[in-house]
Design a protein around this motif. Structure first.
Motif, PDB file in Angstrom:
ATOM      1  N   ALA A  20      -1.469  25.376 -14.853  1.00 42.34           N
ATOM      2  CA  ALA A  20      -1.705  23.871 -14.940  1.00 42.34           C
ATOM      3  C   ALA A  20      -0.204  23.232 -14.631  1.00 42.34           C
ATOM      4  N   LEU A  21       0.600  23.985 -15.170  1.00 41.70           N
ATOM      5  CA  LEU A  21       2.039  23.402 -14.928  1.00 41.70           C
ATOM      6  C   LEU A  21       2.411  23.606 -13.266  1.00 41.70           C
ATOM      7  N   ASN A  22       1.996  24.756 -12.756  1.00 44.12           N
ATOM      8  CA  ASN A  22       2.396  24.829 -11.266  1.00 44.12           C
ATOM      9  C   ASN A  22       1.454  23.932 -10.540  1.00 44.12           C
ATOM     10  N   LEU A  23       0.227  23.655 -10.844  1.00 38.30           N
ATOM     11  CA  LEU A  23      -0.648  22.632 -10.274  1.00 38.30           C
ATOM     12  C   LEU A  23      -0.187  21.364 -10.221  1.00 38.30           C
ATOM     13  N   ASN A  24       0.653  20.709 -11.330  1.00 38.80           N
ATOM     14  CA  ASN A  24       1.206  19.638 -11.483  1.00 38.80           C
ATOM     15  C   ASN A  24       2.420  19.642 -10.734  1.00 38.80           C
ATOM     16  N   HIS A  25       3.125  20.512 -10.419  1.00 33.16           N
ATOM     17  CA  HIS A  25       4.183  20.555  -9.635  1.00 33.16           C
ATOM     18  C   HIS A  25       3.864  20.232  -8.130  1.00 33.16           C
ATOM     19  N   VAL A  29       4.597  17.825  -5.404  1.00 40.23           N
ATOM     20  CA  VAL A  29       5.209  18.055  -3.940  1.00 40.23           C
ATOM     21  C   VAL A  29       4.394  17.404  -2.760  1.00 40.23           C
ATOM     22  N   TYR A  30       3.030  17.524  -2.973  1.00 37.99           N
ATOM     23  CA  TYR A  30       2.232  16.999  -1.900  1.00 37.99           C
ATOM     24  C   TYR A  30       2.218  15.444  -1.981  1.00 37.99           C
ATOM     25  N   MET A  31       2.431  15.020  -3.041  1.00 39.77           N
ATOM     26  CA  MET A  31       2.693  13.299  -3.132  1.00 39.77           C
ATOM     27  C   MET A  31       3.981  12.766  -2.415  1.00 39.77           C
ATOM     28  N   SER A  51      -4.754  18.758  -6.927  1.00 41.87           N
ATOM     29  CA  SER A  51      -4.016  19.600  -7.857  1.00 41.87           C
ATOM     30  C   SER A  51      -3.866  19.027  -9.112  1.00 41.87           C
ATOM     31  N   LEU A  52      -3.440  17.554  -9.238  1.00 43.04           N
ATOM     32  CA  LEU A  52      -3.127  16.958 -10.360  1.00 43.04           C
ATOM     33  C   LEU A  52      -4.512  16.858 -11.482  1.00 43.04           C
ATOM     34  N   SER A  53      -5.533  16.466 -10.687  1.00 42.31           N
ATOM     35  CA  SER A  53      -6.848  16.501 -11.555  1.00 42.31           C
ATOM     36  C   SER A  53      -7.204  17.918 -12.091  1.00 42.31           C
ATOM     37  N   GLU A  54      -6.831  19.001 -11.497  1.00 42.02           N
ATOM     38  CA  GLU A  54      -7.158  20.205 -11.934  1.00 42.02           C
ATOM     39  C   GLU A  54      -6.324  20.362 -13.007  1.00 42.02           C
TER      40      GLU A  54
END
Length: 166
Positions: A20-25, A29-31, A51-54
């Protein structure tokens, strides 16, 4: 992006919090890539949203509402930056949702209040929209807390947020 994706591929199923932490990061990055690679901004925004939703879903499932609120905040930022005029009310709702969970945590609350104030300024007529007086009161309360905690720069910036709404 490649490094974070590789890291996600190496994580075991039981390492949900790290995922979850890596998906947030990765979402962040994509943003940011939306700004620099404009020809691919739509695809980057969709990857950021996914990524953020997951990330938010994993944290909610684990009962970590603070980190879920961080992902919610970032989803609001994504809409604010890439969604256009029609998405601003939705972005405001997401940021307000994150703010409710982050209340009482001065640094996190400061981050989200700053984003809300910036969005309100983008929406026009600051200080005159429903909920703006409560926002002004929240900014004033938080500025006092930050200054009392010795976080002068953040406290003064928070005071500036209040001026932006008046």
């Amino acid at each position: 992006v490649a490094d974070i994706k590789e890291c996600l591929g190496l994580l075991r199923d039981e390492e949900r919090e790290k995922r979850a932490l890596n998906l947030n990061h990765l979402g962040m990055v994509y943003m940011e890539l939306c700004t620099y690679e404009r020809e691919q901004a739509t695809a980057h925004a969709e990857e950021a949203r996914r990524s953020l939703s997951e990330s938010r879903q994993i944290f909610q499932a684990q009962g970590d509402l603070i980190e879920a609120a961080r992902a919610e905040h970032n989803l609001g930022l994504l809409l604010m930056r890439t969604g256009g005029l029609a998405q601003r009310p939705r972005a405001l709702a997401q940021l307000a949702s994150a703010q409710r969970c982050r209340r009482g945590r001065p640094i996190e609350e400061w981050e989200t209040l700053g984003s809300i104030v910036e969005l309100r300024a983008m929406m026009g007529a600051p200080g005159r929209m429903a909920g703006d007086q409560q926002l002004i009161d929240d900014v004033d309360r938080l500025a006092g807390q930050l200054l009392a905690a010795g976080l002068a720069e953040r406290g003064l910036r928070c005071r500036l947020y209040g001026l932006m709404l008046t």
